[in-house]
Design a protein around this motif. Structure first.
Motif, PDB file in Angstrom:
ATOM      1  N   LEU A 101      19.425 -56.294 -62.642  1.00  8.54           N
ATOM      2  CA  LEU A 101      19.525 -56.899 -61.315  1.00  8.54           C
ATOM      3  C   LEU A 101      19.536 -55.821 -60.239  1.00  8.54           C
ATOM      4  O   LEU A 101      18.836 -55.939 -59.218  1.00  8.54           O
ATOM      5  CB  LEU A 101      20.788 -57.747 -61.220  1.00  8.54           C
ATOM      6  CG  LEU A 101      21.041 -58.414 -59.861  1.00  8.54           C
ATOM      7  CD1 LEU A 101      19.909 -59.366 -59.498  1.00  8.54           C
ATOM      8  CD2 LEU A 101      22.379 -59.140 -59.861  1.00  8.54           C
ATOM      9  N   VAL A 118      21.645 -65.791 -57.348  1.00  6.25           N
ATOM     10  CA  VAL A 118      20.871 -65.384 -58.521  1.00  6.25           C
ATOM     11  C   VAL A 118      20.771 -66.585 -59.450  1.00  6.25           C
ATOM     12  O   VAL A 118      21.780 -67.044 -60.009  1.00  6.25           O
ATOM     13  CB  VAL A 118      21.527 -64.202 -59.254  1.00  6.25           C
ATOM     14  CG1 VAL A 118      20.733 -63.853 -60.514  1.00  6.25           C
ATOM     15  CG2 VAL A 118      21.617 -62.995 -58.325  1.00  6.25           C
ATOM     16  N   LEU A 132      27.115 -59.996 -63.600  1.00  8.92           N
ATOM     17  CA  LEU A 132      26.018 -59.457 -62.799  1.00  8.92           C
ATOM     18  C   LEU A 132      26.517 -58.820 -61.502  1.00  8.92           C
ATOM     19  O   LEU A 132      25.732 -58.588 -60.590  1.00  8.92           O
ATOM     20  CB  LEU A 132      25.009 -60.560 -62.474  1.00  8.92           C
ATOM     21  CG  LEU A 132      24.271 -61.190 -63.659  1.00  8.92           C
ATOM     22  CD1 LEU A 132      23.250 -62.205 -63.166  1.00  8.92           C
ATOM     23  CD2 LEU A 132      23.599 -60.124 -64.519  1.00  8.92           C
TER      24      LEU A 132
END
Length: 291
Positions: A101, A118, A132
């Protein structure tokens, strides 16, 4: 098998370190990450499109990154909102991770972005164990998926900071038992908020945006019991066991591959890093905004 489990825990620990770095960097620039997890067909994209439109109407700078196995369909839909959208094609891999990411955001994410949504790969197994760098983790389930979904996927629902039920406009038609669903959520994640939504009817519209903004402000974010245990123990046996249990389900319920997923998970991670070395990778696309 023990060797593979130990390796997975090491991979998850490394991911957590990368996630914390990413979280710190994005927080410093005023960006809050919202990680959206669900099964395929949950209505996640439809709801997110409505939320992005609402954010734009309110003047909240937002962006969206969506991950998919093979198509750009979701990004094209989200781009209709007029906000910056980026598509990541994983070529069959079942999850995103923090380092991936971070590379995709480098040089793309507008500097004034307040919220980054996301949209993770459609899967409640593989993405569940990967932080994340998000400030808000949301798990979505449609009324068509059954009330026992939280019990079948305890890691995904157990780590959620918000649970969103989608497609409530057809709840009566499919005989969705809201009380049973809420009870099952409470069993794996005591105290987490459950929100009812319908992208078609507009029910619950704006709640996701409001909760994301609140998370960015550091207020009112639920801390799951499972997350507290992980924080106290690190990636110890409890987390590894939950992750193993989820991946055992994956072989039967989520994947079409004909190989041993336990061993190939780590191979997939290595392959991800080899193919995803920078944000100019040919399978990464920034979708044009539509006004």
């Amino acid at each position: 098998m023990c060797r593979v489990v130990d390796l997975r825990q090491a991979v998850l620990a490394k991911n957590d370190e990368a996630a914390q770095v990413l979280r710190t960097e994005l927080t410093a620039r005023g960006t809050t990450v919202v990680n959206l997890l669900s099964s395929p067909g949950s209505g996640k994209t439809a709801l997110l499109e409505r939320e992005l439109l609402l954010a734009r109407e309110r003047g909240v700078p937002v962006a969206a990154l969506t991950a998919d196995l093979a198509t750009e369909n979701d990004a094209l839909r989200l781009a209709r909102s007029g906000v910056p959208v980026k598509q990541v094609l994983t070529d069959g891999l079942c999850h995103l991770e923090a380092a991936m990411l971070g590379r995709h955001l480098d040089g793309w994410l507008p500097g004034d972005t307040r919220l980054l949504f996301v949209e993770n790969v459609g899967n409640l197994v593989c993405p569940a164990g990967y932080d994340l760098g998000e400030s808000l983790r949301v798990v979505l389930a449609s009324v068509t998926e059954g009330e026992d979904k939280p019990l079948k996927y305890p890691t995904a629902f157990g780590l959620a900071q918000l649970v969103v039920v989608t497609k409530t406009d057809i709840a009566r038609a499919v005989e969705f038992d809201e009380a049973a669903f809420r009870a099952n959520v409470e069993q794996v994640n005591p105290g987490v908020e459950v929100v009812l939504t319908s992208a078609r009817a507009g029910e619950g519209l704006g709640v996701l945006l409001d909760r994301a903004l609140a998370a960015g402000a550091g207020t009112g974010t639920h801390t799951p019991v499972m997350a507290r245990r992980q924080h106290e123990q690190g990636h110890t046996h409890d987390h590894g066991h939950a992750h193993d249990h989820a991946h055992d389900h994956a072989h039967e319920h989520e994947h079409d591959r004909d190989h041993d997923h336990d061993e190939d998970l780590d191979l997939d991670l290595d392959r991800d890093r080899d193919r995803d070395h920078d944000h100019d990778h040919p399978h990464v696309h920034t979708v044009a905004q539509t006004r």
